[in-house]
Enzyme design. Structure first.
Site, PDB file in Angstrom:
ATOM      1  N   ILE A 187       0.829  -1.199   0.000  1.00 15.20           N
ATOM      2  CA  ILE A 187       0.000   0.000   0.000  1.00 15.20           C
ATOM      3  C   ILE A 187       0.863   1.248   0.000  1.00 15.20           C
ATOM      4  O   ILE A 187       0.602   2.204  -0.740  1.00 15.20           O
ATOM      5  CB  ILE A 187      -0.955  -0.004   1.209  1.00 15.20           C
ATOM      6  CG1 ILE A 187      -1.929  -1.184   1.111  1.00 15.20           C
ATOM      7  CG2 ILE A 187      -1.712   1.310   1.309  1.00 15.20           C
ATOM      8  CD1 ILE A 187      -2.747  -1.422   2.372  1.00 15.20           C
ATOM      9  N   SER A 218      -4.106   2.958   8.165  1.00 12.89           N
ATOM     10  CA  SER A 218      -3.517   1.662   8.532  1.00 12.89           C
ATOM     11  C   SER A 218      -4.227   1.035   9.732  1.00 12.89           C
ATOM     12  O   SER A 218      -5.140   0.244   9.577  1.00 12.89           O
ATOM     13  CB  SER A 218      -2.023   1.829   8.800  1.00 12.89           C
ATOM     14  OG  SER A 218      -1.341   2.149   7.611  1.00 12.89           O
ATOM     15  N   ARG A 219      -3.797   1.399  10.941  1.00 12.03           N
ATOM     16  CA  ARG A 219      -4.409   0.890  12.163  1.00 12.03           C
ATOM     17  C   ARG A 219      -4.510   2.026  13.167  1.00 12.03           C
ATOM     18  O   ARG A 219      -3.597   2.832  13.314  1.00 12.03           O
ATOM     19  CB  ARG A 219      -3.579  -0.263  12.764  1.00 12.03           C
ATOM     20  CG  ARG A 219      -3.727  -1.581  12.021  1.00 12.03           C
ATOM     21  CD  ARG A 219      -5.110  -2.176  12.191  1.00 12.03           C
ATOM     22  NE  ARG A 219      -5.280  -3.470  11.535  1.00 12.03           N
ATOM     23  CZ  ARG A 219      -5.744  -3.638  10.306  1.00 12.03           C
ATOM     24  NH1 ARG A 219      -6.086  -2.583   9.584  1.00 12.03           N
ATOM     25  NH2 ARG A 219      -5.879  -4.843   9.795  1.00 12.03           N
ATOM     26  N   ASP A 271      -8.966   6.918   8.707  1.00 11.50           N
ATOM     27  CA  ASP A 271      -9.927   5.889   8.310  1.00 11.50           C
ATOM     28  C   ASP A 271      -9.991   4.803   9.372  1.00 11.50           C
ATOM     29  O   ASP A 271     -10.754   3.850   9.236  1.00 11.50           O
ATOM     30  CB  ASP A 271      -9.509   5.290   6.957  1.00 11.50           C
ATOM     31  CG  ASP A 271     -10.535   4.308   6.414  1.00 11.50           C
ATOM     32  OD1 ASP A 271     -11.715   4.684   6.266  1.00 11.50           O
ATOM     33  OD2 ASP A 271     -10.157   3.142   6.145  1.00 11.50           O
ATOM     34  N   GLU A 288     -12.149   1.785  17.538  1.00 17.72           N
ATOM     35  CA  GLU A 288     -13.155   1.697  16.491  1.00 17.72           C
ATOM     36  C   GLU A 288     -14.091   0.503  16.628  1.00 17.72           C
ATOM     37  O   GLU A 288     -15.192   0.513  16.072  1.00 17.72           O
ATOM     38  CB  GLU A 288     -12.496   1.648  15.110  1.00 17.72           C
ATOM     39  CG  GLU A 288     -11.712   0.385  14.813  1.00 17.72           C
ATOM     40  CD  GLU A 288     -11.112   0.429  13.409  1.00 17.72           C
ATOM     41  OE1 GLU A 288     -11.461  -0.464  12.623  1.00 17.72           O
ATOM     42  OE2 GLU A 288     -10.325   1.321  13.103  1.00 17.72           O
ATOM     43  N   HIS A 294     -13.287   3.068   8.321  1.00 20.27           N
ATOM     44  CA  HIS A 294     -12.554   1.887   7.849  1.00 20.27           C
ATOM     45  C   HIS A 294     -13.064   1.439   6.473  1.00 20.27           C
ATOM     46  O   HIS A 294     -13.328   0.254   6.237  1.00 20.27           O
ATOM     47  CB  HIS A 294     -12.678   0.743   8.845  1.00 20.27           C
ATOM     48  CG  HIS A 294     -11.466  -0.147   8.875  1.00 20.27           C
ATOM     49  ND1 HIS A 294     -10.714  -0.359  10.007  1.00 20.27           N
ATOM     50  CD2 HIS A 294     -10.861  -0.865   7.897  1.00 20.27           C
ATOM     51  CE1 HIS A 294      -9.723  -1.192   9.733  1.00 20.27           C
ATOM     52  NE2 HIS A 294      -9.784  -1.497   8.448  1.00 20.27           N
ATOM     53  N   GLN A 295     -13.165   2.398   5.561  1.00 23.47           N
ATOM     54  CA  GLN A 295     -13.687   2.091   4.237  1.00 23.47           C
ATOM     55  C   GLN A 295     -12.625   2.163   3.150  1.00 23.47           C
ATOM     56  O   GLN A 295     -12.936   2.002   1.965  1.00 23.47           O
ATOM     57  CB  GLN A 295     -14.844   3.027   3.890  1.00 23.47           C
ATOM     58  CG  GLN A 295     -14.440   4.446   3.517  1.00 23.47           C
ATOM     59  CD  GLN A 295     -15.620   5.276   3.060  1.00 23.47           C
ATOM     60  OE1 GLN A 295     -16.418   5.716   3.891  1.00 23.47           O
ATOM     61  NE2 GLN A 295     -15.733   5.514   1.771  1.00 23.47           N
ATOM     62  N   ALA A 296     -11.360   2.384   3.518  1.00 25.53           N
ATOM     63  CA  ALA A 296     -10.317   2.557   2.504  1.00 25.53           C
ATOM     64  C   ALA A 296     -10.209   1.343   1.586  1.00 25.53           C
ATOM     65  O   ALA A 296      -9.925   1.473   0.395  1.00 25.53           O
ATOM     66  CB  ALA A 296      -8.973   2.842   3.170  1.00 25.53           C
TER      67      ALA A 296
END
Length: 332
Positions: free
Chosen positions: A155, A233-234, A258, A263, A295-297
């Protein structure tokens, strides 16, 4: 053979159902996440398929082993939520999807960055209210800016190429510098040097015990005043309390995330009719220069197709003792 899916969403099912046709597995979907509260409901399954917010700790793995589960399949790249040592001790295979359309995440990162610096989200709302004024909408060019990329895996490399296409000066930090990226003109530096020199910092690394809260008060203080920070990422890579203080002091001018360290209590749920008790995320979203996506990446047709194909293929290979699973997907 039965596979139990946890944290399963309606949009995932058509992809897994479609690509399951050659295998003929019995697929059972649970919308709840996997954890101590549900693990005892597992019955007659050869595999469980989990996602980023499932809690697959030693206690859960012990019950899975007692239930006869042989495979834990992550339908994601990250695996910080699985106790690999416990799985190995119980003789359970763990596999993942090491890459699924890296371009999907890299492109979303770019979209978040452009949205923030050109204020397109604000423009959308203004125009819908028939406000065509440009006051307060001033942005800046990406061209010529220094972009610091933390982590140049699949990525990170895809994002490097995109930023080079915008005419940016790209610098990077990675434990293992990539020769291909260096040939394209990417300069590798120490983590501290990247933070000090970058106008934009983008995170593209897995979450480990060593890099938890890598973006903290000290790291933020090293950055240029007015820096833009993007994290796809996280969530645990950023100390949210520290970044809120950096936003208040204007050390950070733009923040796009994201992912979020808490989350699992929020993302992938419709909470529009609920009172959110997480004061930290509420404070974060109150800033006009912060953009949060849930978290839609990764969320493209191409990525979901690849996730389904790789996940089912890995389970199929591991379930067949005469076949060896692809080493790139195996964790245990």
């Amino acid at each position: 053979m039965k596979i139990l899916f946890f944290s399963a969403k309606p949009y995932e099912r058509p992809f897994f159902d479609k690509y399951n046709e050659p295998y003929g597995f019995e697929l059972v979907y649970f919308e709840t996440h996997l954890g101590p509260h549900i693990v005892n409901a597992v019955e007659d399954a050869i595999a469980v398929c989990v996602f980023v917010n499932d809690k697959v700790n030693a206690a859960v793995i012990s019950v899975l082993a007692e239930k006869g589960v042989k495979i834990i399949a992550l339908r994601c790249a990250g695996y910080n939520n699985v106790d690999l040592d416990a799985a190995k001790a119980q003789g359970i295979h763990v596999c993942r999807v090491p890459e699924y359309s890296p371009e999907a995440v890299a492109e979303h990162t770019t979209a978040m960055l452009l949205t923030l610096i050109r204020k397109t989200h604000k423009a959308y709302n203004r125009v819908r209210e028939q406000n065509f004024a440009l006051n307060g909408m001033l942005g800046f060019n990406l061209y010529g800016k220094t972009v610091g990329i933390i982590g140049t895996g699949k990525i990170g490399k895809a994002f490097c190429r995109i930023m080079l296409g915008f005419g940016c000066n790209v610098i990077a930090y990675d434990l293992l510098p990539d020769l291909q990226m260096q040939a394209l003109g990417i300069q590798y530096m120490s983590f501290e040097e990247v933070l000090k020199k970058a106008d934009i910092v983008s995170l593209h690394c897995p979450l480990t015990q060593e890099n938890h809260y890598m973006i903290n008060k000290a790291a933020l203080a090293m950055m240029k005043k007015g820096v833009a920070v993007i994290n796809t990422s996280r969530g645990g890579l950023i100390n949210t309390v520290d970044v809120i203080q950096a936003l208040k002091s204007k050390q950070v001018a733009y923040l796009g995330i994201d992912v979020y360290e808490q989350e699992e209590q929020l993302f992938f749920k419709d909470l529009s009719g609920s009172i959110i008790e997480d004061d930290t995320i509420q404070r974060l979203m109150s800033f006009p220069n912060v953009l949060v996506t849930a978290h839609q990446a990764y969320f493209t047709e191409e990525a979901l197709s690849q996730i389904a194909q790789v996940t089912l293929g890995s389970i199929g290979q591991l379930a067949n003792e005469n076949q060896c699973a692809d080493a790139s997907v195996m964790l245990v």
